[in-house]
Design a protein around this motif. Structure first.
Motif, PDB file in Angstrom:
ATOM      1  N   SER A   1     -13.844  -0.260  -8.090  1.00 61.04           N
ATOM      2  CA  SER A   1     -14.640   0.781  -8.737  1.00 61.04           C
ATOM      3  C   SER A   1     -15.163   1.822  -7.757  1.00 61.04           C
ATOM      4  O   SER A   1     -15.675   2.865  -8.179  1.00 61.04           O
ATOM      5  CB  SER A   1     -15.813   0.151  -9.496  1.00 61.04           C
ATOM      6  N   ALA A   2     -15.050   1.574  -6.454  1.00 62.66           N
ATOM      7  CA  ALA A   2     -15.487   2.551  -5.450  1.00 62.66           C
ATOM      8  C   ALA A   2     -14.318   3.352  -4.884  1.00 62.66           C
ATOM      9  O   ALA A   2     -14.500   4.165  -3.977  1.00 62.66           O
ATOM     10  CB  ALA A   2     -16.228   1.847  -4.319  1.00 62.66           C
ATOM     11  N   ILE A   3     -13.113   3.119  -5.420  1.00 63.24           N
ATOM     12  CA  ILE A   3     -11.903   3.772  -4.921  1.00 63.24           C
ATOM     13  C   ILE A   3     -11.424   4.805  -5.934  1.00 63.24           C
ATOM     14  O   ILE A   3     -11.550   4.613  -7.145  1.00 63.24           O
ATOM     15  CB  ILE A   3     -10.807   2.724  -4.649  1.00 63.24           C
ATOM     16  N   GLY A   4     -10.888   5.898  -5.444  1.00 65.18           N
ATOM     17  CA  GLY A   4     -10.375   6.930  -6.332  1.00 65.18           C
ATOM     18  C   GLY A   4      -9.268   7.727  -5.676  1.00 65.18           C
ATOM     19  O   GLY A   4      -8.853   7.444  -4.546  1.00 65.18           O
TER      20      GLY A   4
ATOM     21  N   LEU B   1     -11.174  11.836  -8.093  1.00 69.61           N
ATOM     22  CA  LEU B   1     -11.103  11.174  -9.391  1.00 69.61           C
ATOM     23  C   LEU B   1     -11.391   9.693  -9.182  1.00 69.61           C
ATOM     24  O   LEU B   1     -10.522   8.931  -8.741  1.00 69.61           O
ATOM     25  CB  LEU B   1      -9.724  11.376 -10.016  1.00 69.61           C
ATOM     26  N   LEU B   2     -12.609   9.287  -9.471  1.00 70.25           N
ATOM     27  CA  LEU B   2     -13.031   7.910  -9.249  1.00 70.25           C
ATOM     28  C   LEU B   2     -12.426   6.993 -10.301  1.00 70.25           C
ATOM     29  O   LEU B   2     -12.444   7.299 -11.496  1.00 70.25           O
ATOM     30  CB  LEU B   2     -14.557   7.823  -9.305  1.00 70.25           C
ATOM     31  N   GLY B   3     -11.886   5.854  -9.836  1.00 68.19           N
ATOM     32  CA  GLY B   3     -11.326   4.883 -10.770  1.00 68.19           C
ATOM     33  C   GLY B   3     -10.146   5.419 -11.552  1.00 68.19           C
ATOM     34  O   GLY B   3      -9.946   5.048 -12.711  1.00 68.19           O
TER      35      GLY B   3
ATOM     36  N   ALA C   1     -14.923   8.933 -13.283  1.00 62.32           N
ATOM     37  CA  ALA C   1     -15.754  10.099 -12.983  1.00 62.32           C
ATOM     38  C   ALA C   1     -14.947  11.089 -12.162  1.00 62.32           C
ATOM     39  O   ALA C   1     -13.990  10.716 -11.466  1.00 62.32           O
ATOM     40  CB  ALA C   1     -17.018   9.690 -12.237  1.00 62.32           C
ATOM     41  N   HIS C   2     -15.354  12.350 -12.240  1.00 68.36           N
ATOM     42  CA  HIS C   2     -14.680  13.423 -11.504  1.00 68.36           C
ATOM     43  C   HIS C   2     -15.723  14.278 -10.806  1.00 68.36           C
ATOM     44  O   HIS C   2     -16.811  14.525 -11.348  1.00 68.36           O
ATOM     45  CB  HIS C   2     -13.857  14.298 -12.453  1.00 68.36           C
ATOM     46  N   ALA C   3     -15.407  14.721  -9.602  1.00 67.13           N
ATOM     47  CA  ALA C   3     -16.271  15.661  -8.892  1.00 67.13           C
ATOM     48  C   ALA C   3     -15.405  16.590  -8.056  1.00 67.13           C
ATOM     49  O   ALA C   3     -14.308  16.221  -7.616  1.00 67.13           O
ATOM     50  CB  ALA C   3     -17.273  14.932  -8.006  1.00 67.13           C
ATOM     51  N   ARG C   4     -15.922  17.781  -7.844  1.00 65.25           N
ATOM     52  CA  ARG C   4     -15.269  18.736  -6.956  1.00 65.25           C
ATOM     53  C   ARG C   4     -15.900  18.619  -5.570  1.00 65.25           C
ATOM     54  O   ARG C   4     -17.090  18.330  -5.433  1.00 65.25           O
ATOM     55  CB  ARG C   4     -15.435  20.158  -7.493  1.00 65.25           C
ATOM     56  N   VAL C   5     -15.097  18.837  -4.554  1.00 62.78           N
ATOM     57  CA  VAL C   5     -15.584  18.779  -3.178  1.00 62.78           C
ATOM     58  C   VAL C   5     -16.201  20.127  -2.807  1.00 62.78           C
ATOM     59  O   VAL C   5     -15.625  21.181  -3.088  1.00 62.78           O
ATOM     60  CB  VAL C   5     -14.438  18.412  -2.216  1.00 62.78           C
ATOM     61  N   ILE C   6     -17.375  20.091  -2.186  1.00 62.90           N
ATOM     62  CA  ILE C   6     -18.032  21.333  -1.771  1.00 62.90           C
ATOM     63  C   ILE C   6     -18.047  21.503  -0.253  1.00 62.90           C
ATOM     64  O   ILE C   6     -18.319  22.592   0.249  1.00 62.90           O
ATOM     65  CB  ILE C   6     -19.471  21.419  -2.314  1.00 62.90           C
ATOM     66  N   ARG C   7     -17.717  20.425   0.474  1.00 59.48           N
ATOM     67  CA  ARG C   7     -17.683  20.515   1.932  1.00 59.48           C
ATOM     68  C   ARG C   7     -16.806  19.405   2.476  1.00 59.48           C
ATOM     69  O   ARG C   7     -16.800  18.295   1.925  1.00 59.48           O
ATOM     70  CB  ARG C   7     -19.100  20.389   2.512  1.00 59.48           C
TER      71      ARG C   7
END
Length: 207
Positions: free
Chosen positions: A9-12, A56-58, A66-72
């Motif tokens: 669950s901590a890998i994406g 893209l988590l999991g 979950a999804h997030a964009r990278v800012i740095r």
């Protein structure tokens, strides 16, 4: 692998808008660790813009938790993809996400010391392989096989885990009495047979 349960669950999947992809893993609710070379654009000879990278988590079969964009993106300043022999031990990157995507108990806390990384240590490697890019596949029964340095003295370790292109950025994990411990970041899979190399991921506060 059940992407709702640790350690999976901590890998994406680290995915760019240009279509390249690698594995990554959470070391905090907003920080992802991966391989540095995953962010390199060989055509333009530069690292990709953070805003073009997504986590893209999991990820599993076109679904994700979950999804997030990278800012740095944070890379060691001396890492150079065209000087692999001299800087392979710096081939890792930290991605800062635009928002938290996990609870603190569902990430890998960086607790390893150099004493934890020793030949013979039982480990596992799980990530998104080239031949099965849409699910996490893992070798659950492998070991650290040796310690080495690149030409500039940056440490690496070798292992006998099965892994192909795409597993770059995956965590090399071991199970302790306290839970899952990340020992390093996969940076290279052997082209013939099992095994590869990883960059140690150490808690620098631990002597």
């Amino acid at each position: 692998m059940d992407v709702t349960q640790m350690p999976w669950s901590a890998i994406g999947r680290v995915q760019t808008e240009l279509g390249s992809r690698c594995t990554g893993f959470l070391i905090s609710p907003v920080l992802v660790e991966t391989a540095g070379h995953c962010l390199w654009l060989s055509q333009t000879k530069r690292f990709i813009r953070p805003s073009s990278v997504h986590f893209l988590l999991g990820y599993s079969g076109n679904h994700f938790v979950a999804h997030a964009r990278v800012i740095r993106t944070i890379l060691p300043p001396d890492y150079a993809t065209d000087k692999e022999a001299a800087t392979a031990g710096l081939d890792h990157a930290t991605l800062v996400l635009d928002h938290p995507i996990a609870k603190p108990e569902n990430v890998f806390h960086v607790t390893a010391s150099t004493a934890d990384i020793a030949p013979g240590t039982s480990v596992l490697l799980g990530g998104y392989e080239q031949n099965q890019p849409d699910i996490i596949t893992a070798d659950l029964n492998c070991h650290i096989t040796g310690l080495s340095d690149d030409q500039n003295g940056h440490p690496l370790f070798t292992h006998d885990c099965a892994g192909t292109h795409g597993s770059s950025g995956a965590p090399v994990l071991t199970k302790t009495a306290q839970g899952w411990q990340v020992l390093g970041v996969q940076v290279q899979a052997n082209t013939a047979g099992n095994g590869g190399r990883a960059v140690p991921l150490l808690n620098t506060a631990v002597p």
